[in-house]
Design a protein around this motif. Structure first.
Motif, short mmCIF file in Angstrom:
data_model
loop_
_atom_site.label_atom_id
_atom_site.label_comp_id
_atom_site.label_asym_id
_atom_site.label_seq_id
_atom_site.Cartn_x
_atom_site.Cartn_y
_atom_site.Cartn_z
N CYS A 1 8.49 10.79 2.50
CA CYS A 1 7.62 11.52 1.57
C CYS A 1 7.44 12.97 2.04
CB CYS A 1 6.28 10.80 1.46
SG CYS A 1 5.41 11.10 -0.09
N GLY B 1 0.81 -1.21 0.00
CA GLY B 1 0.00 0.00 0.00
C GLY B 1 0.84 1.26 0.00
N LEU B 2 1.91 1.25 0.79
CA LEU B 2 2.82 2.40 0.81
C LEU B 2 3.48 2.59 -0.55
CD1 LEU B 2 4.41 1.75 4.30
CD2 LEU B 2 3.19 3.85 3.68
N ASP B 3 3.93 1.49 -1.15
CA ASP B 3 4.57 1.57 -2.47
C ASP B 3 3.61 2.15 -3.51
OD1 ASP B 3 6.87 0.42 -1.41
OD2 ASP B 3 6.42 -1.58 -2.18
N ILE C 1 6.65 7.43 5.69
CA ILE C 1 5.89 8.67 5.53
C ILE C 1 6.83 9.88 5.68
CG2 ILE C 1 4.12 10.11 6.62
CD1 ILE C 1 2.67 7.40 7.24
N LYS D 1 -3.25 9.78 0.12
CA LYS D 1 -3.76 8.65 -0.67
C LYS D 1 -3.53 7.33 0.05
CE LYS D 1 -3.15 6.31 -5.12
NZ LYS D 1 -2.39 6.27 -6.39
N PHE D 2 -2.36 7.17 0.69
CA PHE D 2 -2.09 5.95 1.43
C PHE D 2 -3.14 5.73 2.52
CE2 PHE D 2 -0.25 4.22 5.39
CZ PHE D 2 -0.17 2.89 5.00
N SER E 1 0.96 4.04 -3.09
CA SER E 1 0.52 5.42 -2.85
C SER E 1 1.69 6.39 -2.83
CB SER E 1 -0.23 5.50 -1.52
OG SER E 1 -1.39 4.70 -1.55
N LEU E 2 2.69 6.11 -2.00
CA LEU E 2 3.82 7.04 -1.90
C LEU E 2 4.66 7.04 -3.16
CD1 LEU E 2 5.02 6.46 1.79
CD2 LEU E 2 3.18 7.92 0.92
N ARG F 1 0.16 12.14 -1.87
CA ARG F 1 0.51 10.72 -1.86
C ARG F 1 0.37 10.14 -0.45
NH1 ARG F 1 5.32 12.37 -5.14
NH2 ARG F 1 6.69 11.36 -3.61
N SER G 1 -6.60 4.96 1.03
CA SER G 1 -6.65 3.59 0.53
C SER G 1 -6.79 2.61 1.69
CB SER G 1 -5.39 3.26 -0.27
OG SER G 1 -5.29 4.10 -1.40
N THR G 2 -6.10 2.89 2.79
CA THR G 2 -6.20 2.05 3.98
C THR G 2 -7.60 2.11 4.55
OG1 THR G 2 -3.86 2.44 4.43
CG2 THR G 2 -5.19 1.57 6.24
#
Length: 197
Positions: free
Chosen positions: A135, A66-68, A132, A84-85, A70-71, A81, A88-89
């Motif tokens: 980012c 999920g991190l990959d 995080i 977004k993570f 989104s970020l 981004r 999505s979670t």
């Protein structure tokens, strides 16, 4: 004993640990769920604790995916981004029936009684915050955050607030606490001329 046997048990454990927690997770229930004999379990896992720790590793592999996704989405600015993570979670929580975050649930259940799980879960949450932070560093470098921003504090803050909101969301079976938390956090970043140092 094939790796697929182990994977089936870990997949079942992921669903069951999220729903029932550690103390209510029985090895026999995992065997019934997967149709595996007891010997299969002890071929792959030393104990229930070892099994649960490996389930956490599986959960973290999903978190990293999920991190990959989104970020790593370079079509969006860094702060978008990060958001977004978490969005999505949130959507994944909804699909699973608002069971929330396994790390948060196990942390509440076990951190006071098991140093092994305390350290494991804290390590996992720190890894998430670290990604995080990376980012957020990109956001600072492009001027989206003030140059003096304490990025570790901001990364820890969003993870800590998310875990609390995830608990409230699970209690209510409602995404509103998650959405409200995200709105507040990102509005605070956008409106503040300086961030905590």
């Amino acid at each position: 004993m094939s790796d697929s046997t182990k994977e089936r048990m870990l997949d079942a454990g992921l669903r069951m640990l999220l729903r029932h927690g550690y103390n209510d997770l029985g090895i026999q229930a995992v065997l019934q769920e997967t149709g595996m004999p007891k010997g299969s379990f002890y071929h792959h896992f030393k104990s229930k604790e070892d099994f649960a720790l490996q389930v956490i590793d599986l959960y973290m592999s999903e978190v990293h995916n999920g991190l990959d996704g989104s970020l790593g989405d370079r079509s969006l600015p860094p702060l978008d981004r990060v958001r977004k993570f978490f969005e999505s979670t949130r959507d994944k929580y909804q699909e699973e029936g608002y069971l929330g975050c396994m790390l948060g649930g196990l942390g509440q259940e076990l951190s006071g009684v098991s140093p092994v799980f305390q350290q494991k879960i804290e390590s996992c949450l720190s890894i998430i915050a670290g990604r995080i932070k990376d980012c957020l560093e990109e956001a600072r470098d492009r001027g989206d955050l003030p140059s003096g921003s304490d990025l570790q504090l901001l990364a820890d803050l969003v993870v800590n607030c998310w875990e609390g909101a995830a608990l409230r969301s699970r209690l209510r079976r409602d995404p509103t606490p998650l959405d409200t938390m995200l709105d507040f956090y990102f509005a605070s970043l956008a409106s503040s001329p300086s961030t905590p140092a």
